[in-house]
Design a protein around this motif. Structure first.
Motif, PDB file in Angstrom:
ATOM      1  N   GLU A 109       0.871  -1.159   0.001  1.00 44.43           N
ATOM      2  CA  GLU A 109      -0.063   0.152   0.210  1.00 44.43           C
ATOM      3  C   GLU A 109       0.641   1.302  -0.116  1.00 44.43           C
ATOM      4  O   GLU A 109       0.512   2.183  -0.516  1.00 44.43           O
ATOM      5  N   SER A 110       2.064   1.403   0.766  1.00 43.14           N
ATOM      6  CA  SER A 110       2.987   2.474   0.727  1.00 43.14           C
ATOM      7  C   SER A 110       4.304   2.023   1.020  1.00 43.14           C
ATOM      8  O   SER A 110       4.566   0.747   1.632  1.00 43.14           O
ATOM      9  N   SER A 139       2.216  11.639 -10.264  1.00 43.65           N
ATOM     10  CA  SER A 139       0.942  10.859 -10.456  1.00 43.65           C
ATOM     11  C   SER A 139       0.849   9.600 -11.451  1.00 43.65           C
ATOM     12  O   SER A 139       1.280   9.942 -12.698  1.00 43.65           O
ATOM     13  N   GLN A 185      -5.122   8.381  -7.484  1.00 43.31           N
ATOM     14  CA  GLN A 185      -3.866   7.902  -8.525  1.00 43.31           C
ATOM     15  C   GLN A 185      -2.905   7.619  -7.493  1.00 43.31           C
ATOM     16  O   GLN A 185      -2.813   7.709  -6.433  1.00 43.31           O
ATOM     17  N   THR A 186      -2.054   6.672  -8.052  1.00 42.58           N
ATOM     18  CA  THR A 186      -0.540   6.360  -7.396  1.00 42.58           C
ATOM     19  C   THR A 186       0.250   7.443  -7.077  1.00 42.58           C
ATOM     20  O   THR A 186       0.330   8.142  -8.429  1.00 42.58           O
ATOM     21  N   THR A 187       0.953   7.865  -6.414  1.00 43.40           N
ATOM     22  CA  THR A 187       1.807   9.014  -6.154  1.00 43.40           C
ATOM     23  C   THR A 187       3.341   8.499  -5.794  1.00 43.40           C
ATOM     24  O   THR A 187       3.401   7.488  -4.967  1.00 43.40           O
ATOM     25  N   GLU A 211      -0.375   4.019  -2.877  1.00 40.38           N
ATOM     26  CA  GLU A 211      -1.110   3.423  -3.900  1.00 40.38           C
ATOM     27  C   GLU A 211      -2.300   4.346  -4.374  1.00 40.38           C
ATOM     28  O   GLU A 211      -2.672   5.152  -3.487  1.00 40.38           O
ATOM     29  N   ASN A 212      -2.871   3.791  -5.296  1.00 40.25           N
ATOM     30  CA  ASN A 212      -4.379   4.441  -5.502  1.00 40.25           C
ATOM     31  C   ASN A 212      -5.462   3.695  -4.597  1.00 40.25           C
ATOM     32  O   ASN A 212      -5.488   2.596  -4.899  1.00 40.25           O
ATOM     33  N   LYS A 213      -5.658   4.353  -3.665  1.00 47.72           N
ATOM     34  CA  LYS A 213      -6.512   3.313  -2.537  1.00 47.72           C
ATOM     35  C   LYS A 213      -7.872   3.249  -3.332  1.00 47.72           C
ATOM     36  O   LYS A 213      -8.541   2.100  -2.832  1.00 47.72           O
ATOM     37  N   THR A 217      -4.553  -0.845  -6.684  1.00 46.68           N
ATOM     38  CA  THR A 217      -3.381  -1.110  -7.441  1.00 46.68           C
ATOM     39  C   THR A 217      -2.101  -1.530  -6.757  1.00 46.68           C
ATOM     40  O   THR A 217      -0.999  -1.930  -7.597  1.00 46.68           O
ATOM     41  N   ILE A 219       1.757  -0.351  -5.165  1.00 45.99           N
ATOM     42  CA  ILE A 219       2.572   0.792  -5.405  1.00 45.99           C
ATOM     43  C   ILE A 219       3.468   0.111  -6.612  1.00 45.99           C
ATOM     44  O   ILE A 219       3.276  -1.015  -6.732  1.00 45.99           O
TER      45      ILE A 219
END
Length: 315
Positions: A109-110, A139, A185-187, A211-213, A217, A219
């Motif tokens: 997730e991160s 992004s 979005q994923t950042t 991740e895009n919560k 998806t 990271i």
């Protein structure tokens, strides 16, 4: 110089702790002590150490294996000068981070990555983190989701007739519907920081991956980064690499590797500016490292699809 390096390696070696002690939440415990299961996956507590016979500039900074794999490898380390006039020295690092789930229903997730540079001797400030790449907020895989939220309210009406005891009741209701589009979005965010002290030049490069919560998806599976250090001299220096990651595992376990405020278990990476450039990706101009385009070696990859894998064979 070798004596200084040996002293740093011995000072960085923490006391071994049992799994029971590692689970008590003590903030002073070393990082990377937690696995993905109550007993810990095999390899999840692996500690990366410097080779006693060749302690300088190891390639594998971090290596954790288990239900998910985490790796940090050095692809290139180049020592030279910042500009042609030779007024300042410089070091270029190119690093590869990988986050690979090995089992189903597991995703990252991160991740928080930091590389803190310091001198080898007490009182030495070490090199300055002059530039990094990626350096801004990026992004990736943006998504838009349409939502409709309805709210219903009701009021009860009632009354009694004065004659005959006849009563009448009724319900008055209304509904409000709000339609909206939500984006996510994923950042990937990079920054240059000052850590371990509140004075002097910036000494830390860090990246945060989220991740895009909405789409869940995870990271990126791979990220390649670059760090340009500016040095005042040719003295050896060291780097402490920290990596904290959170993983989704059926909502039962969150923290995979590390913990905020903990001391890393891995040995610090030791650098000697007199060593020859590795030149694995490019042949770099070691006399003008300040002009090198850091973005040219960066890369972010979620996954790689191999084409041409569906074949037809006839006899």
């Amino acid at each position: 110089m070798n004596a200084d390096i040996d002293n740093v390696a011995r000072e960085a070696e923490p006391e071994e702790l049992s799994d029971d002690l590692a689970e008590d939440g003590d903030d002073d415990l070393p990082a990377f002590d937690l696995g993905l299961s109550p007993a810990g996956d095999e390899g999840s507590s692996f500690r990366t150490q410097n080779d006693p016979t060749a302690p300088l500039q190891r390639n594998n900074y971090i290596e954790r294996k288990g239900a998910v794999d985490v790796r940090c490898s050095c692809l290139d380390v180049i020592h030279g000068t910042f500009s042609a006039d030779g007024a300042a020295f410089a070091t270029l690092l190119v690093l590869q981070f990988r986050f690979d789930p090995r089992k189903r229903a597991r995703r990252f997730e991160s991740a928080d990555i930091s590389l803190e540079f310091d001198g080898m001797k007490p009182g030495q400030t070490g090199p300055e983190v002059f530039a990094i790449a990626p350096a801004e907020k990026l992004s990736l895989l943006p998504t838009t989701q349409h939502e409709e939220v309805s709210q219903t309210a009701e009021a009860q009406l009632g009354g009694a007739a004065p004659v005959g005891g006849v009563t009448g009741t009724g319900t008055l209701g209304w509904q409000k519907t709000v339609s909206r589009d939500t984006s996510d979005q994923t950042t990937v965010t990079g920054s240059i920081d000052l850590k371990g002290r509140n004075w002097g030049r910036s000494n830390c490069a860090s990246w945060t991956l989220l991740e895009n919560k909405t789409a869940k998806t995870g990271i990126p599976a791979s990220i390649r980064t670059a760090i340009l250090l500016k040095r005042d001299d040719e003295e050896p220096f060291q780097c402490i690499v920290k990596l904290n990651a959170s993983v989704d595992f059926k909502s039962t376990l969150e923290r995979v590797f590390g913990g905020k405020g903990r001391t890393p278990r891995d040995d610090p990476v030791l650098f000697d500016p007199t060593m020859e450039p590795t030149n694995k990706l490019y042949t770099y101009n070691i006399e003008e490292l300040g002009k090198f385009d850091l973005e040219s070696v960066c890369d972010i990859t979620f996954s790689t699809t191999l084409g041409g894998t569906v074949k037809e064979k006839t006899f």
